[in-house]
Write a protein that holds these residues in place. Sequence first.
Motif, PDB file in Angstrom:
ATOM      1  N   PRO A   1     -37.505  47.665  -3.435  1.00 49.20           N
ATOM      2  CA  PRO A   1     -36.613  46.567  -3.037  1.00 49.20           C
ATOM      3  C   PRO A   1     -37.355  45.384  -2.407  1.00 49.20           C
ATOM      4  CG  PRO A   1     -35.801  48.678  -2.227  1.00 49.20           C
ATOM      5  CD  PRO A   1     -37.184  48.916  -2.758  1.00 49.20           C
ATOM      6  N   LEU A   2     -36.640  44.272  -2.301  1.00 46.37           N
ATOM      7  CA  LEU A   2     -37.182  43.047  -1.720  1.00 46.37           C
ATOM      8  C   LEU A   2     -37.864  43.349  -0.383  1.00 46.37           C
ATOM      9  CD1 LEU A   2     -37.376  39.929  -1.945  1.00 46.37           C
ATOM     10  CD2 LEU A   2     -35.258  39.841  -0.614  1.00 46.37           C
ATOM     11  N   HIS A   3     -39.117  42.905  -0.278  1.00 37.06           N
ATOM     12  CA  HIS A   3     -39.869  43.119   0.952  1.00 37.06           C
ATOM     13  C   HIS A   3     -40.932  42.033   1.123  1.00 37.06           C
ATOM     14  CE1 HIS A   3     -42.333  45.124  -2.124  1.00 37.06           C
ATOM     15  NE2 HIS A   3     -43.367  44.929  -1.321  1.00 37.06           N
ATOM     16  N   ASP A   4     -41.497  42.019   2.303  1.00 38.17           N
ATOM     17  CA  ASP A   4     -42.566  41.104   2.669  1.00 38.17           C
ATOM     18  C   ASP A   4     -43.648  41.967   3.326  1.00 38.17           C
ATOM     19  OD1 ASP A   4     -44.099  38.850   3.299  1.00 38.17           O
ATOM     20  OD2 ASP A   4     -42.423  37.753   4.175  1.00 38.17           O
ATOM     21  N   HIS A   5     -44.679  41.329   3.854  1.00 36.50           N
ATOM     22  CA  HIS A   5     -45.775  42.057   4.492  1.00 36.50           C
ATOM     23  C   HIS A   5     -46.235  41.306   5.726  1.00 36.50           C
ATOM     24  CE1 HIS A   5     -46.215  44.508   0.889  1.00 36.50           C
ATOM     25  NE2 HIS A   5     -45.916  43.400   0.237  1.00 36.50           N
TER      26      HIS A   5
ATOM     27  N   GLU B   1     -49.689  37.986  -0.056  1.00 34.51           N
ATOM     28  CA  GLU B   1     -49.929  37.570   1.326  1.00 34.51           C
ATOM     29  C   GLU B   1     -48.616  37.592   2.095  1.00 34.51           C
ATOM     30  OE1 GLU B   1     -52.881  36.690   2.736  1.00 34.51           O
ATOM     31  OE2 GLU B   1     -53.946  37.114   0.869  1.00 34.51           O
ATOM     32  N   PRO B   2     -48.664  37.592   3.432  1.00 35.35           N
ATOM     33  CA  PRO B   2     -47.427  37.466   4.199  1.00 35.35           C
ATOM     34  C   PRO B   2     -46.656  36.231   3.742  1.00 35.35           C
ATOM     35  CG  PRO B   2     -49.239  38.022   5.648  1.00 35.35           C
ATOM     36  CD  PRO B   2     -49.837  37.721   4.294  1.00 35.35           C
ATOM     37  N   GLY B   3     -45.347  36.394   3.612  1.00 38.68           N
ATOM     38  CA  GLY B   3     -44.504  35.305   3.127  1.00 38.68           C
ATOM     39  C   GLY B   3     -44.216  35.384   1.641  1.00 38.68           C
ATOM     40  N   ASP B   4     -44.981  36.212   0.897  1.00 39.34           N
ATOM     41  CA  ASP B   4     -44.734  36.417  -0.538  1.00 39.34           C
ATOM     42  C   ASP B   4     -43.669  37.503  -0.699  1.00 39.34           C
ATOM     43  OD1 ASP B   4     -46.733  34.629  -1.179  1.00 39.34           O
ATOM     44  OD2 ASP B   4     -48.236  36.155  -1.621  1.00 39.34           O
ATOM     45  N   GLN B   5     -42.422  37.150  -0.474  1.00 43.19           N
ATOM     46  CA  GLN B   5     -41.338  38.117  -0.614  1.00 43.19           C
ATOM     47  C   GLN B   5     -41.197  38.474  -2.088  1.00 43.19           C
ATOM     48  OE1 GLN B   5     -37.845  36.481   1.227  1.00 43.19           O
ATOM     49  NE2 GLN B   5     -38.862  36.236   3.197  1.00 43.19           N
ATOM     50  N   HIS B   6     -41.064  39.783  -2.365  1.00 40.06           N
ATOM     51  CA  HIS B   6     -41.007  40.180  -3.768  1.00 40.06           C
ATOM     52  C   HIS B   6     -40.305  41.514  -3.968  1.00 40.06           C
ATOM     53  CE1 HIS B   6     -44.909  42.690  -3.563  1.00 40.06           C
ATOM     54  NE2 HIS B   6     -44.676  42.263  -2.351  1.00 40.06           N
ATOM     55  N   VAL B   7     -39.812  41.690  -5.194  1.00 41.78           N
ATOM     56  CA  VAL B   7     -39.240  42.946  -5.689  1.00 41.78           C
ATOM     57  C   VAL B   7     -40.169  43.400  -6.800  1.00 41.78           C
ATOM     58  CG1 VAL B   7     -37.290  44.005  -6.910  1.00 41.78           C
ATOM     59  CG2 VAL B   7     -36.871  42.233  -5.186  1.00 41.78           C
ATOM     60  N   GLN B   8     -40.472  44.686  -6.850  1.00 38.63           N
ATOM     61  CA  GLN B   8     -41.336  45.221  -7.893  1.00 38.63           C
ATOM     62  C   GLN B   8     -40.583  46.303  -8.653  1.00 38.63           C
ATOM     63  OE1 GLN B   8     -44.293  46.191  -4.895  1.00 38.63           O
ATOM     64  NE2 GLN B   8     -45.773  44.897  -5.965  1.00 38.63           N
TER      65      GLN B   8
ATOM     66  N   HIS C   1     -52.646  48.342   1.989  1.00 32.53           N
ATOM     67  CA  HIS C   1     -51.911  47.456   2.899  1.00 32.53           C
ATOM     68  C   HIS C   1     -52.776  47.223   4.132  1.00 32.53           C
ATOM     69  CE1 HIS C   1     -48.250  49.355   0.929  1.00 32.53           C
ATOM     70  NE2 HIS C   1     -48.149  48.073   0.645  1.00 32.53           N
ATOM     71  N   GLU C   2     -52.980  45.968   4.482  1.00 30.61           N
ATOM     72  CA  GLU C   2     -53.734  45.671   5.694  1.00 30.61           C
ATOM     73  C   GLU C   2     -52.825  45.624   6.916  1.00 30.61           C
ATOM     74  OE1 GLU C   2     -56.396  42.372   5.267  1.00 30.61           O
ATOM     75  OE2 GLU C   2     -57.336  43.246   3.507  1.00 30.61           O
ATOM     76  N   GLY C   3     -51.533  45.803   6.695  1.00 35.30           N
ATOM     77  CA  GLY C   3     -50.545  45.839   7.772  1.00 35.30           C
ATOM     78  C   GLY C   3     -49.259  46.385   7.213  1.00 35.30           C
ATOM     79  N   PRO C   4     -48.240  46.514   8.042  1.00 34.77           N
ATOM     80  CA  PRO C   4     -46.998  47.149   7.602  1.00 34.77           C
ATOM     81  C   PRO C   4     -46.179  46.333   6.609  1.00 34.77           C
ATOM     82  CG  PRO C   4     -47.013  46.805  10.000  1.00 34.77           C
ATOM     83  CD  PRO C   4     -48.252  46.200   9.459  1.00 34.77           C
ATOM     84  N   LEU C   5     -45.398  47.076   5.817  1.00 34.27           N
ATOM     85  CA  LEU C   5     -44.384  46.465   4.958  1.00 34.27           C
ATOM     86  C   LEU C   5     -43.240  45.977   5.841  1.00 34.27           C
ATOM     87  CD1 LEU C   5     -44.001  49.142   2.152  1.00 34.27           C
ATOM     88  CD2 LEU C   5     -45.007  46.895   1.906  1.00 34.27           C
ATOM     89  N   VAL C   6     -42.555  44.939   5.368  1.00 33.83           N
ATOM     90  CA  VAL C   6     -41.378  44.420   6.068  1.00 33.83           C
ATOM     91  C   VAL C   6     -40.216  44.450   5.083  1.00 33.83           C
ATOM     92  CG1 VAL C   6     -40.401  42.466   7.313  1.00 33.83           C
ATOM     93  CG2 VAL C   6     -42.868  42.917   7.454  1.00 33.83           C
TER      94      VAL C   6
END
Length: 127
Positions: free
Chosen positions: A53-57, A86-93, A107-112
Motif C-alpha cells: 500500500p501507499l507509503h513513504d520513507h 527517497e523520503p517524500g517519494d510516496q508510492h504504491v508497489q 531500508h536506511e530508515g523506517p517505512l511510513v
Amino acid sequence: LAPMPGPLVRSLGDVRELRWRRLLPGVRAVDLPTRTAGSTARLVRFRPGFVIPLHDHEAPEYTLIVSGTLHEAGETASRGDLVAREPGDQHVQTIGAEDECVALVVHEGPLVPLTFLGRLLKRLGGV
C-alpha cells in the motif's frame, strides 16, 4: 525459486535452504546483517499480485529485483533493475501477476505507511 546472482549464492548459500520467515500472508523474508544502526536489509519473496500500500520513507530505500517484476507509477522493474526511493517519494508497489518476485530490499530508515491497511500490515509484519 529463480536462479540467484552469484554473489548472493556465495554469501547466503543455497537460497532454497534458507529459513524464510513469514512477514505477512504472501511475503517471506530472510534478514541480512547490516552495519548501520536503523537500517535493514532483507531478501524478500512476494507472491504474484501482492500490493504494497501507499507509503513513504524516513530515509532512502533501495530495491534490487532478483526475479519477477515490480510495478509502480507506470514503470516496471525486472531482474537486475534497482529502484531507489527517497523520503517524500510516496508510492504504491504491485508485484507482477505472473510470477513471485524476489528482491533485495535495503531500508536506511523506517517505512511510513500512509493508509490504514499499510499501518496494519506494518504492525503485523514488523516492517
